[in-house]
Design an enzyme around this catalytic site. Structure first.
Site, PDB file in Angstrom:
ATOM      1  N   GLU A   1       0.832  -1.198   0.000  1.00 13.91           N
ATOM      2  CA  GLU A   1       0.000   0.000   0.000  1.00 13.91           C
ATOM      3  C   GLU A   1       0.868   1.250   0.000  1.00 13.91           C
ATOM      4  OE1 GLU A   1      -2.643  -0.404   3.376  1.00 13.91           O
ATOM      5  OE2 GLU A   1      -2.659  -2.592   3.139  1.00 13.91           O
TER       6      GLU A   1
ATOM      7  N   GLU B   1      -9.344   5.488   4.046  1.00  9.29           N
ATOM      8  CA  GLU B   1      -9.568   4.656   5.229  1.00  9.29           C
ATOM      9  C   GLU B   1      -9.410   5.525   6.473  1.00  9.29           C
ATOM     10  OE1 GLU B   1      -7.517   0.813   7.563  1.00  9.29           O
ATOM     11  OE2 GLU B   1      -6.853   1.380   5.546  1.00  9.29           O
TER      12      GLU B   1
END
Length: 432
Positions: A213, A348
């Protein structure tokens, strides 16, 4: 008369002696000043010793350092001394070859967007043969206990502390992903975090997902300035984990860290806080502040993020803006040694608080239906195929854990191609 060979050897010895003298030293006083209020009284001395031992291990000797305006210290460390090469398996396969960039990378809007960081805002860079590493502090280690494990939407069981607003594609073979993300400074409460990123994952039934990520993240628990910082995160396979537990981290500090974060730290690693990622860039530092920042109803600033599997080395590389940052060796992973099966783009938020919903913002802090200049976006969404070609995403699926808190919409244009808007304010009359 001294030969050139002798002079070279003496020069090398002098440099290494100098480097050893310049190695970061951490005192108990420094630790107490930074963390005294956050540690149980009976454990302070023991915890101080364990964390200082880890800091001496992870913070490498440097030849030059920079004090950033935001308070970070950036050390210029010899390439071959970076943490990744503490792992014998990675040291033996040290690579200096450049990756093969995906085909089509010059034809997508935003590819040449430049990443800017505070520490080198005056044009500084580390000397040839060195890389910039943000010096790890005691608060970085302590924050592991307060930042929840990173999650994908495919984590089972789902974690209610993590909320997403994303677009994703799955059930194919992927060899990378790219997106252009605009940069914001959302309000983040307490020990929460808020981020905007891309996920590259393998997700085979019955096996823990491998994940790579990259994006920007705000974590006031670690950085009181509340500024967006470039970050990476990855999950490792059992063999690398075993090495970290039994060789790299010392059993005592490892036990301490795992006590702090029984799930998250065993599952993944941020930036250069443990060995694995091999950095090649001498101008960009993982974990350092990224900018400039977009303004509501004003100027928008964005940066391109690309993660891809180099067909020559089979390592996974990271490019941010126009800078190739480095790579994750394929041997770090199990399923990701081959290819990914799931790509995600978006935001997120983590909040460990109980009671009413957190007011930590995602993206700009505004809902996606407000559109350009007001909401966070990820544009020019692309995936990379087995032939190293960049292709627009197809069959993009939207997902939001709690749409009344953080939402996501999608669209298409001739310039942005596939894109999403995402984010929101968190707590509001419809998000309790």
């Amino acid at each position: 008369m001294m030969s050139n060979y002798c002079r070279d050897i003496c020069a090398i010895i002098f440099v290494f002696v100098l480097v050893s003298l310049l190695s970061p030293v951490f005192s108990s006083k420094d630790f107490r000043e930074e963390n005294d209020s956050s540690m149980p009284a009976g454990d302070k001395l023991k915890d101080m010793e364990l964390i200082n031992a880890y800091l001496r291990k992870i913070n490498k000797p440097f030849v030059k350092s920079f004090k950033s305006p935001d308070g970070d210290v950036i050390d210029c460390v010899f390439f071959h001394l970076q943490p990744a090469f503490d792992i014998p398996e990675l040291r033996e396969k040290m690579s200096f070859s450049l990756p093969e960039l995906p085909k089509g990378h010059d034809h997508i809007a935003g590819n040449n967007l430049e990443i800017k960081q505070l520490w080198n805002s005056n044009g500084e860079s580390c000397p040839n043969g060195t890389i910039p590493i943000r010096r790890t502090s005691a608060s970085d280690i302590i924050s592991i206990s307060k930042l929840g494990k990173k999650y994908s939407i495919k984590d089972i069981p789902a974690n209610p502390d993590h909320e997403h607003a994303i677009g994703f594609v799955h059930n194919e073979e992927f060899y990378g992903a790219k997106a252009v993300l605009n940069v914001w400074k959302p309000d983040v409460i307490g020990n929460d975090f808020s981020l905007s990123q891309i996920w590259v994952l393998s997700n085979f039934p019955g096996r823990p997902a491998n994940s790579i990520e990259a994006g920007w993240q705000i974590t006031p628990n670690k950085h009181k300035d509340g500024l967006p910082r470039l970050f990476t995160y990855w999950t490792k396979h059992k063999g690398i984990k075993h090495f970290l537990l039994n060789n790299y981290c010392f059993s005592s500090i490892t036990t301490y860290i795992l006590k702090l974060q029984p799930n998250g730290y065993r599952s993944g690693c941020y930036n250069m806080i443990c060995p694995g990622f091999v950095q090649t860039s001498r101008t960009v530092s993982l974990g350092a502040v990224i900018g400039p920042i977009s303004t509501y109803n004003g100027e928008q600033y964005d940066v391109a993020f690309m993660i891809w599997k180099d067909p020559k080395s089979e390592n996974w590389w990271l490019k941010v803006g126009n800078e190739v940052i480095g790579y994750w060796p394929a041997s770090l992973f199990t399923d990701l040694r081959n290819h990914a099966t799931l790509i995600e783009y978006g935001g997120e938020v983590y909040s460990g608080s109980s009671g009413k919903h957190t007011s930590t913002q995602m993206g700009s802090g505004h809902f996606p239906d407000e559109g350009l200049g007001k909401a966070a976006y990820a544009r020019n969404l692309e995936v990379i195929d087995r032939y190293n070609n960049l292709n627009p995403v197809s069959n993009l699926i939207l997902f939001a854990d709690k749409p009344n808190c953080y939402g996501v919409t999608k669209g298409y244009s001739d310039v942005w191609h596939n894109y999403i808007y995402f984010g929101g304010p968190g707590y509001n009359p419809k998000c309790l």
